[in-house]
Design a protein around this motif. Structure first.
Motif, PDB file in Angstrom:
ATOM      1  N   ASN A 137       0.824  -1.210   0.000  1.00 48.90           N
ATOM      2  CA  ASN A 137       0.000   0.000   0.000  1.00 48.90           C
ATOM      3  C   ASN A 137       0.860   1.263   0.000  1.00 48.90           C
ATOM      4  O   ASN A 137       0.485   2.281  -0.591  1.00 48.90           O
ATOM      5  CB  ASN A 137      -0.928   0.018   1.216  1.00 48.90           C
ATOM      6  CG  ASN A 137      -2.074  -0.961   1.093  1.00 48.90           C
ATOM      7  OD1 ASN A 137      -2.499  -1.303  -0.012  1.00 48.90           O
ATOM      8  ND2 ASN A 137      -2.578  -1.435   2.217  1.00 48.90           N
ATOM      9  N   LEU A 175      -5.797   2.451  -1.211  1.00 50.20           N
ATOM     10  CA  LEU A 175      -7.026   2.233  -0.447  1.00 50.20           C
ATOM     11  C   LEU A 175      -8.123   3.244  -0.781  1.00 50.20           C
ATOM     12  O   LEU A 175      -9.253   3.096  -0.322  1.00 50.20           O
ATOM     13  CB  LEU A 175      -6.720   2.281   1.051  1.00 50.20           C
ATOM     14  CG  LEU A 175      -5.722   1.248   1.560  1.00 50.20           C
ATOM     15  CD1 LEU A 175      -5.542   1.375   3.066  1.00 50.20           C
ATOM     16  CD2 LEU A 175      -6.154  -0.165   1.186  1.00 50.20           C
ATOM     17  N   ARG A 220      -9.024  -2.687   0.612  1.00 47.71           N
ATOM     18  CA  ARG A 220      -9.348  -2.361   2.005  1.00 47.71           C
ATOM     19  C   ARG A 220      -9.636  -3.639   2.799  1.00 47.71           C
ATOM     20  O   ARG A 220      -9.185  -3.770   3.946  1.00 47.71           O
ATOM     21  CB  ARG A 220     -10.565  -1.425   2.056  1.00 47.71           C
ATOM     22  CG  ARG A 220     -10.291  -0.017   1.570  1.00 47.71           C
ATOM     23  CD  ARG A 220     -11.575   0.804   1.507  1.00 47.71           C
ATOM     24  NE  ARG A 220     -11.343   2.108   0.895  1.00 47.71           N
ATOM     25  CZ  ARG A 220     -12.291   3.020   0.680  1.00 47.71           C
ATOM     26  NH1 ARG A 220     -13.556   2.754   1.028  1.00 47.71           N
ATOM     27  NH2 ARG A 220     -11.995   4.169   0.123  1.00 47.71           N
TER      28      ARG A 220
END
Length: 416
Positions: A137, A175, A220
């Protein structure tokens, strides 16, 4: 494992009650010295997607907040951050008159150590690694305003600190959030290998079409499965085993034998002059005492970790970790360290590379330590208080940084 401990302080208090009623929160933001309105102040519920800005007359409104107890945060450039618990369960008015105190100038705040002249150039990479992280991420997460950061390096004490003159703006393209983060403190302790940061994040949903929303939802959910928030919610709900978590007591002690051998090794060899090669060489001080078997033992000991880790085989139950409750909160208590394994998920290859671990990925394994407090309170939504009393290490020290942070009002979809 040889990875360092880290303190994760992204969230402070704030918990969501499991009810469906909603309440409107209104108020006004003014200067403390004269009650003049402050326009453009950021007003948000800590670590959630609830947020707004004050109007020209200082007024603000946050509609449709689920009833419960929260922490409201108000920040404006040039003013001290306002943080206060608030009950939206009908037991106190839903109107807030918030007075912000003006800050002193930056030059007046500097007392002993000056800011680094080229702070971002020198320390920016380290800041991003500690704060944003190095997970998948993090590769898609960008700090948009690094120019607001200032760094001080306390060389004699062995630590680095950073302050921000305005909220940090972080774009998480993995995200699907823009995060406005009010940084309260940031410290890297080089001697003890401990990283600390604390602040107040506000999450803003990024715009996107149906395809982008599906990608965000998938990422997520995957991020949530690895998170400390998932573990805390599972612990609160009493579903550790159902969610694949195994928790054991763990002890860590210094490797005293390695310390002894390290000291002893200084006397094993002596320096002598080699007349043939005309140079000093090292030879055994006493070949009779230090045999090849002795030297092999020394090499074996020196290859060990500096700390000896003992993981007890018995699984800890929820009842052994949660000993009390109060107003929807539960008290978490444990001795030594907690060894937490997520048996359903394997370590990311990037985690092994980051800490130079040459082995196959195993179960995601983390550790927890209570520091300066005998317990913490945990909430239904996965938050805990006081946040500075919980140290995380190993996997969560790597994968639970700002790039992997989810808002407290996030709930994973029940179906894909």
């Amino acid at each position: 494992m040889r990875t360092p401990i880290m303190v994760l302080l992204a969230a402070a208090i704030g918990w969501l009650a499991p009810v469906y009623a909603q309440q409107r929160l209104v108020g006004k933001v003014v200067r403390a010295e004269n009650d003049e309105p402050i326009a453009g102040a950021s007003v948000f519920i800590n670590n959630t997607t609830y947020g707004t800005s004050s109007a020209n007359n200082g007024d603000f409104e946050l509609p449709a907040i689920a009833t419960g107890t929260y922490e409201i945060i108000v920040s404006a450039v040039g003013y001290h951050t306002y943080a206060m618990p608030i009950d939206l369960s009908g037991r106190q008015p839903a109107f807030l008159h918030i007075k912000l105190e003006a800050k002193q100038t930056m030059l007046e705040e500097v007392e002993v150590v000056a800011f680094e002249a080229n702070g971002w150039k020198q320390w920016g990479r380290l800041f991003l690694e500690v704060f944003i992280g190095t997970s998948p991420n993090a590769d898609k997460t960008l700090l948009l305003n690094p120019e607001v950061l200032r760094f001080r390096h306390y060389r004699d004490e062995g630590y680095l600190e950073a302050i921000a003159t305005a909220p940090l703006v972080i774009k998480n393209r993995s995200l699907g959030y823009t995060v406005e983060y009010v940084l309260e403190n940031f410290r890297v302790d080089f001697r003890n290998r401990i990283n600390q940061y604390a602040g107040y994040p506000h999450f803003i949903e990024m715009a996107g079409g149906a395809r982008s929303r599906r990608v965000y939802a998938k990422r997520r959910k995957a991020t949530y499965q690895t998170s400390l928030m998932h573990f805390m919610r599972s612990l609160y709900q009493g579903s550790l085993s159902e969610d694949g978590f195994e928790v054991r007591r763990m002890q860590r002690k210094p490797n005293e034998e390695k310390r002894r051998v390290r000291t002893l090794q200084r006397t094993i060899y002596k320096s002598v002059w080699d007349t043939t090669r005309r140079m000093h060489i090292s030879v055994l001080a006493d070949p009779v005492v230090y045999t090849e078997d002795s030297l092999a033992y020394f090499r074996e000991i020196m290859a060990q970790d500096d700390e000896l880790v003992t993981v007890f085989p018995q699984l800890l139950t929820v009842d052994s970790l949660l000993v009390d409750s109060l107003d929807g909160r539960k008290k978490m208590v444990f001795e030594d360290y907690l060894h937490v394994q997520n048996t359903r998920l394997k370590e990311e290859p990037g985690y092994l590379r980051h800490f130079n671990e040459v082995r196959k990925p195993g179960p995601q394994t983390s550790m927890l330590l209570l520091y300066d407090n005998p317990y913490i309170w945990i909430e239904r939504n996965g938050s805990y208080f006081p946040p500075q009393s919980l140290y995380t290490g190993w996997y969560w020290a790597w994968c639970d940084k700002i790039a992997d942070l989810l808002p407290l009002d996030y709930n994973p979809p029940t179906v894909d």
